[in-house]
Design a protein around this motif. Structure first.
Motif, PDB file in Angstrom:
ATOM      1  N   ALA A  99      32.266 -44.750   2.379  1.00  0.00           N
ATOM      2  CA  ALA A  99      33.020 -44.116   0.910  1.00  0.00           C
ATOM      3  C   ALA A  99      32.943 -45.114  -0.208  1.00  0.00           C
ATOM      4  O   ALA A  99      32.431 -45.067  -1.432  1.00  0.00           O
ATOM      5  CB  ALA A  99      34.186 -43.744   1.325  1.00  0.00           C
ATOM      6  N   GLY A 100      33.116 -46.561   0.522  1.00  0.00           N
ATOM      7  CA  GLY A 100      33.166 -47.560  -0.634  1.00  0.00           C
ATOM      8  C   GLY A 100      31.816 -47.943  -1.113  1.00  0.00           C
ATOM      9  O   GLY A 100      31.401 -48.124  -2.316  1.00  0.00           O
ATOM     10  N   PHE A 101      30.651 -47.948  -0.198  1.00  0.00           N
ATOM     11  CA  PHE A 101      29.395 -48.144  -0.334  1.00  0.00           C
ATOM     12  C   PHE A 101      28.869 -46.978  -1.541  1.00  0.00           C
ATOM     13  O   PHE A 101      28.026 -47.219  -2.335  1.00  0.00           O
ATOM     14  CB  PHE A 101      28.519 -48.072   0.734  1.00  0.00           C
ATOM     15  N   ASN A 102      29.361 -45.885  -1.239  1.00  0.00           N
ATOM     16  CA  ASN A 102      28.860 -44.796  -1.961  1.00  0.00           C
ATOM     17  C   ASN A 102      29.254 -44.709  -3.528  1.00  0.00           C
ATOM     18  O   ASN A 102      28.896 -44.400  -4.432  1.00  0.00           O
ATOM     19  CB  ASN A 102      29.241 -43.209  -1.356  1.00  0.00           C
ATOM     20  N   ARG A 103      30.721 -45.013  -3.519  1.00  0.00           N
ATOM     21  CA  ARG A 103      31.409 -45.357  -4.869  1.00  0.00           C
ATOM     22  C   ARG A 103      30.624 -46.450  -5.469  1.00  0.00           C
ATOM     23  O   ARG A 103      30.628 -46.405  -6.740  1.00  0.00           O
ATOM     24  CB  ARG A 103      32.673 -45.761  -4.739  1.00  0.00           C
ATOM     25  N   LYS A 104      30.141 -47.316  -4.997  1.00  0.00           N
ATOM     26  CA  LYS A 104      29.416 -48.604  -5.937  1.00  0.00           C
ATOM     27  C   LYS A 104      28.005 -48.253  -5.689  1.00  0.00           C
ATOM     28  O   LYS A 104      27.271 -49.392  -6.314  1.00  0.00           O
ATOM     29  CB  LYS A 104      29.833 -49.822  -5.050  1.00  0.00           C
TER      30      LYS A 104
END
Length: 174
Positions: free
Chosen positions: A83-88
């Protein structure tokens, strides 16, 4: 900015040549003081901490299971990381199945990627100081990839070799 950074982070990037001992020390110094083995990265906790250090708020750390001991908990943590990778908008593939199986090879490659990514975005000082009092202390800097040559080594003439032009002798071993 993440896409441009990713484009300059090919497999030959110096970050992929960082050894196990240096990575272990970097993790101890910045994220998990009791860290021992690359295989322990299978929990996903340290990966979440790294990404959240580079991009504060990118991973909901309150949802990360810090004491993860089971594969179910590991998978949960990798969902938080993804989810963090997707956000960034980080396009790096996370091979969750291989990472959560405690594979040394896959965890080593992925932590090398994470360190390289952190270094590109934060420079040589990885973790931001946690408090105002820590700001007074200097952050640990990233050790050099190779030791600097000694003054004697700089002055030493190259060894004389009949085949110094770069040509290989017939029958010379590879």
């Amino acid at each position: 900015a993440s896409q441009a950074a990713m484009a300059s982070m090919g497999i030959m990037n110096e970050g992929y040549f960082v050894g196990r001992k240096e990575l272990t020390q970097w993790i101890r110094d910045n994220f998990e003081p009791s860290f021992q083995k690359v295989e322990d990265l299978a929990s996903g906790v340290v990966y979440c901490q790294i990404l959240n250090t580079v991009h504060p708020g990118s991973v909901q750390m309150s949802k990360v299971k810090m004491a993860a001991k089971t594969e179910v908990d590991y998978l949960h943590n990798f969902k938080c990381l993804q989810a963090g990778f997707n956000r960034k908008k980080i396009s790096q593939r996370i091979e969750v199945e291989k990472l959560t199986k405690r594979s040394f090879q896959f965890n080593m490659e992925f932590v090398q990627f994470m360190k390289c990514y952190a270094d590109m975005h934060l420079g040589s000082a990885t973790a931001p100081p946690p408090s105002a009092e820590a700001k007074e202390n200097s952050l640990p800097s990233r050790p050099a990839a190779a030791p600097a040559p000694t003054p004697a080594a700089k002055r030493a003439p190259p060894p004389r070799d009949v085949v110094s032009s770069g040509a290989r002798r017939v029958g010379a071993g590879a």
